[in-house]
Write a protein that holds these residues in place. Sequence first.
Motif, mmCIF file in Angstrom:
data_model
loop_
_atom_site.group_PDB
_atom_site.id
_atom_site.type_symbol
_atom_site.label_atom_id
_atom_site.label_comp_id
_atom_site.label_asym_id
_atom_site.label_seq_id
_atom_site.Cartn_x
_atom_site.Cartn_y
_atom_site.Cartn_z
ATOM 1 N N SER A 103 9.288 55.453 46.575
ATOM 2 C CA SER A 103 9.788 54.500 45.592
ATOM 3 C C SER A 103 10.303 53.207 46.193
ATOM 4 O O SER A 103 10.301 52.175 45.519
ATOM 5 C CB SER A 103 10.922 55.145 44.775
ATOM 6 N N SER A 104 10.744 53.247 47.456
ATOM 7 C CA SER A 104 11.452 52.066 47.940
ATOM 8 C C SER A 104 11.185 51.646 49.379
ATOM 9 O O SER A 104 11.614 50.562 49.775
ATOM 10 C CB SER A 104 12.963 52.274 47.772
ATOM 11 N N ARG A 105 10.483 52.447 50.191
ATOM 12 C CA ARG A 105 10.385 52.090 51.613
ATOM 13 C C ARG A 105 9.526 50.862 51.859
ATOM 14 O O ARG A 105 9.862 50.000 52.645
ATOM 15 C CB ARG A 105 9.850 53.290 52.426
ATOM 16 N N PHE A 106 8.379 50.779 51.171
ATOM 17 C CA PHE A 106 7.492 49.630 51.331
ATOM 18 C C PHE A 106 7.310 48.932 49.987
ATOM 19 O O PHE A 106 7.157 49.595 48.958
ATOM 20 C CB PHE A 106 6.119 50.068 51.857
ATOM 21 N N VAL A 107 7.300 47.620 50.017
ATOM 22 C CA VAL A 107 7.135 46.835 48.790
ATOM 23 C C VAL A 107 5.837 47.208 48.080
ATOM 24 O O VAL A 107 5.788 47.327 46.860
ATOM 25 C CB VAL A 107 7.169 45.319 49.102
ATOM 26 N N GLY A 108 4.772 47.411 48.845
ATOM 27 C CA GLY A 108 3.465 47.689 48.261
ATOM 28 C C GLY A 108 3.170 49.162 48.047
ATOM 29 O O GLY A 108 2.031 49.517 47.745
ATOM 30 N N GLY A 162 6.805 46.350 62.360
ATOM 31 C CA GLY A 162 7.538 46.402 61.096
ATOM 32 C C GLY A 162 6.955 45.438 60.084
ATOM 33 O O GLY A 162 6.729 45.796 58.919
ATOM 34 N N GLU A 163 6.686 44.219 60.521
ATOM 35 C CA GLU A 163 6.045 43.220 59.644
ATOM 36 C C GLU A 163 4.646 43.669 59.241
ATOM 37 O O GLU A 163 4.238 43.526 58.093
ATOM 38 C CB GLU A 163 5.963 41.866 60.363
ATOM 39 N N ALA A 164 3.911 44.212 60.207
ATOM 40 C CA ALA A 164 2.538 44.629 59.948
ATOM 41 C C ALA A 164 2.478 45.774 58.943
ATOM 42 O O ALA A 164 1.592 45.807 58.082
ATOM 43 C CB ALA A 164 1.866 45.046 61.257
ATOM 44 N N SER A 165 3.417 46.715 59.019
ATOM 45 C CA SER A 165 3.403 47.830 58.080
ATOM 46 C C SER A 165 3.726 47.371 56.667
ATOM 47 O O SER A 165 3.116 47.829 55.695
ATOM 48 C CB SER A 165 4.368 48.935 58.536
ATOM 49 N N GLU A 166 4.657 46.421 56.534
ATOM 50 C CA GLU A 166 4.950 45.854 55.214
ATOM 51 C C GLU A 166 3.724 45.121 54.661
ATOM 52 O O GLU A 166 3.377 45.253 53.488
ATOM 53 C CB GLU A 166 6.135 44.891 55.282
ATOM 54 N N LEU A 167 3.081 44.344 55.529
ATOM 55 C CA LEU A 167 1.896 43.610 55.113
ATOM 56 C C LEU A 167 0.793 44.575 54.689
ATOM 57 O O LEU A 167 0.140 44.379 53.656
ATOM 58 C CB LEU A 167 1.412 42.713 56.260
ATOM 59 N N ALA A 168 0.589 45.647 55.458
ATOM 60 C CA ALA A 168 -0.444 46.638 55.133
ATOM 61 C C ALA A 168 -0.160 47.301 53.797
ATOM 62 O O ALA A 168 -1.091 47.647 53.065
ATOM 63 C CB ALA A 168 -0.536 47.676 56.241
ATOM 64 N N SER A 169 1.114 47.497 53.453
ATOM 65 C CA SER A 169 1.438 48.123 52.163
ATOM 66 C C SER A 169 1.027 47.224 50.996
ATOM 67 O O SER A 169 0.748 47.707 49.902
ATOM 68 C CB SER A 169 2.936 48.449 52.074
ATOM 69 N N ARG A 170 0.953 45.914 51.247
ATOM 70 C CA ARG A 170 0.593 44.977 50.180
ATOM 71 C C ARG A 170 -0.895 44.640 50.154
ATOM 72 O O ARG A 170 -1.482 44.540 49.081
ATOM 73 C CB ARG A 170 1.407 43.687 50.337
ATOM 74 N N VAL A 171 -1.511 44.459 51.316
ATOM 75 C CA VAL A 171 -2.922 44.026 51.349
ATOM 76 C C VAL A 171 -3.869 45.163 51.719
ATOM 77 O O VAL A 171 -5.085 44.979 51.723
ATOM 78 C CB VAL A 171 -3.136 42.840 52.326
#
Length: 198
Positions: free
Chosen positions: A95-100, A13-22
């Motif tokens: 629109s909203s699932r991942f920050v990135g 879960g953390e990794a997918s959020e991070l991947a959406s940003r970087v």
Amino acid sequence: MTKGEQTKTAILGEASELASRVGLGGLTIGTLATATRLSKSGLYAHFASKESLQVEVLQFARDLFTDNVLRPAVRAPRGEPRLRAFFEHWLTWQSSRFVGGCIFVNAASEFDDQEGPVRDELVRAERDKQDSIALVIRTAVVEGHFRPDVDAAQVAYELEGILLAHHHARRLMRDPRAEGHARQAFERLLEGCRAAPA
């Protein structure tokens, strides 16, 4: 679910959020260790390599897409209502699932020219999604909502184009009209598919 499986799910879960940003390419054992405050050796116990981490993140995100878009859409009545539900849930996902932004759209730009397991997983996810959309469209034909000559694969292609344009307009252009344009394009697409009134 065991404690180890729970831990791995939380890490993904953390990794997918991070991947959406970087970006998926920027996701490494090192960047994930920093983001999660876990040791690299501890992460290597879950993921043998950067590549296996990236593939598992895509599989995790694919499961999320299924839970957030596909399953809720299938609960809608067959035919056009189900396609509408699919569109609504997909729009919300983007629109909203991942920050990135949508991890699949971002990763497709990074990995479209690269060969290997990560690209293979992206292609598999995209083909399955397109097949699911086409099935919903064919069902709309069977239900009499769409004309018999509607090309389900073409409509699925055009729907994908609408959502990609929405992602681009919303994320890159920061256009406040992005959602309105996407909805208008979707309505035009449906209008072109509908059976003529008796």
